[in-house]
Design a protein around this motif. Structure first.
Motif, PDB file in Angstrom:
ATOM      1  N   GLN A  90      -7.884 -13.481 -55.666  1.00 19.73           N
ATOM      2  CA  GLN A  90      -7.337 -13.323 -54.314  1.00 19.73           C
ATOM      3  C   GLN A  90      -7.865 -12.080 -53.596  1.00 19.73           C
ATOM      4  O   GLN A  90      -7.938 -12.045 -52.375  1.00 19.73           O
ATOM      5  CB  GLN A  90      -5.800 -13.283 -54.361  1.00 19.73           C
ATOM      6  CG  GLN A  90      -5.177 -14.599 -54.768  1.00 19.73           C
ATOM      7  CD  GLN A  90      -5.530 -15.713 -53.797  1.00 19.73           C
ATOM      8  OE1 GLN A  90      -5.507 -15.538 -52.581  1.00 19.73           O
ATOM      9  NE2 GLN A  90      -5.880 -16.872 -54.327  1.00 19.73           N
ATOM     10  N   ARG A  94      -9.001 -11.761 -49.699  1.00 19.89           N
ATOM     11  CA  ARG A  94      -8.466 -10.747 -48.780  1.00 19.89           C
ATOM     12  C   ARG A  94      -9.584  -9.900 -48.181  1.00 19.89           C
ATOM     13  O   ARG A  94      -9.554  -9.541 -47.016  1.00 19.89           O
ATOM     14  CB  ARG A  94      -7.441  -9.867 -49.481  1.00 19.89           C
ATOM     15  CG  ARG A  94      -6.086 -10.525 -49.663  1.00 19.89           C
ATOM     16  CD  ARG A  94      -5.034  -9.537 -50.119  1.00 19.89           C
ATOM     17  NE  ARG A  94      -5.335  -8.913 -51.398  1.00 19.89           N
ATOM     18  CZ  ARG A  94      -5.040  -9.439 -52.590  1.00 19.89           C
ATOM     19  NH1 ARG A  94      -4.425 -10.603 -52.673  1.00 19.89           N
ATOM     20  NH2 ARG A  94      -5.346  -8.801 -53.692  1.00 19.89           N
ATOM     21  N   GLN A  97     -11.277 -11.276 -45.034  1.00 22.09           N
ATOM     22  CA  GLN A  97     -10.504 -11.421 -43.809  1.00 22.09           C
ATOM     23  C   GLN A  97     -11.131 -10.707 -42.617  1.00 22.09           C
ATOM     24  O   GLN A  97     -11.067 -11.201 -41.500  1.00 22.09           O
ATOM     25  CB  GLN A  97      -9.074 -10.940 -44.003  1.00 22.09           C
ATOM     26  CG  GLN A  97      -8.262 -11.859 -44.880  1.00 22.09           C
ATOM     27  CD  GLN A  97      -6.882 -11.289 -45.179  1.00 22.09           C
ATOM     28  OE1 GLN A  97      -6.621 -10.123 -44.922  1.00 22.09           O
ATOM     29  NE2 GLN A  97      -6.013 -12.112 -45.733  1.00 22.09           N
TER      30      GLN A  97
END
Length: 118
Positions: A90, A94, A97
């Motif tokens: 993850q 992130r 982004q």
């Protein structure tokens, strides 16, 4: 830190020598990491692993997020697409982004990343 065994006097002496001789250490260094360290790593990789790489091919960072941010900046993206295992880490998602890169999820099967889906 165990201060009873740490050589604090020697540490202070080294810090003072550095402060008196070189103010450049307070500035940002090369975004790929210090050149002398990258040269040493290049030589080490050649001697110990048979890897032929130049210091310019080595990037040093403090952690996963840092290295990913640097790699996103220096990579020449043709299509601005990054294939990534799904599910995957993850932290990478992130870190994407705020980048101009689209993530293309690739399923994982019992053997790992599905090369057929890639």
């Amino acid at each position: 830190m165990d201060t009873t065994h740490f050589p604090l006097a020697g540490w202070k002496k080294c810090v003072n020598q550095l402060l008196n001789s070189n103010k450049d250490f307070l500035t940002y260094g090369d975004y790929q990491g210090e050149l002398e360290l990258r040269k040493a790593l290049s030589g080490y990789l050649h001697r110990s692993r048979g890897v032929n790489c130049s210091p310019e091919q080595i990037v040093i960072a403090a952690g996963t997020q840092s290295i990913l941010h640097i790699l996103y900046r220096i990579t020449e993206w043709k299509n601005k697409v990054l294939a990534m295992e799904d599910p995957g880490y993850q932290g990478v998602r992130r870190s994407l982004q705020n980048q101009d890169i689209r993530m293309a999820p690739v399923p994982v099967d019992k053997d790992g990343l599905s090369l057929h889906e890639l």
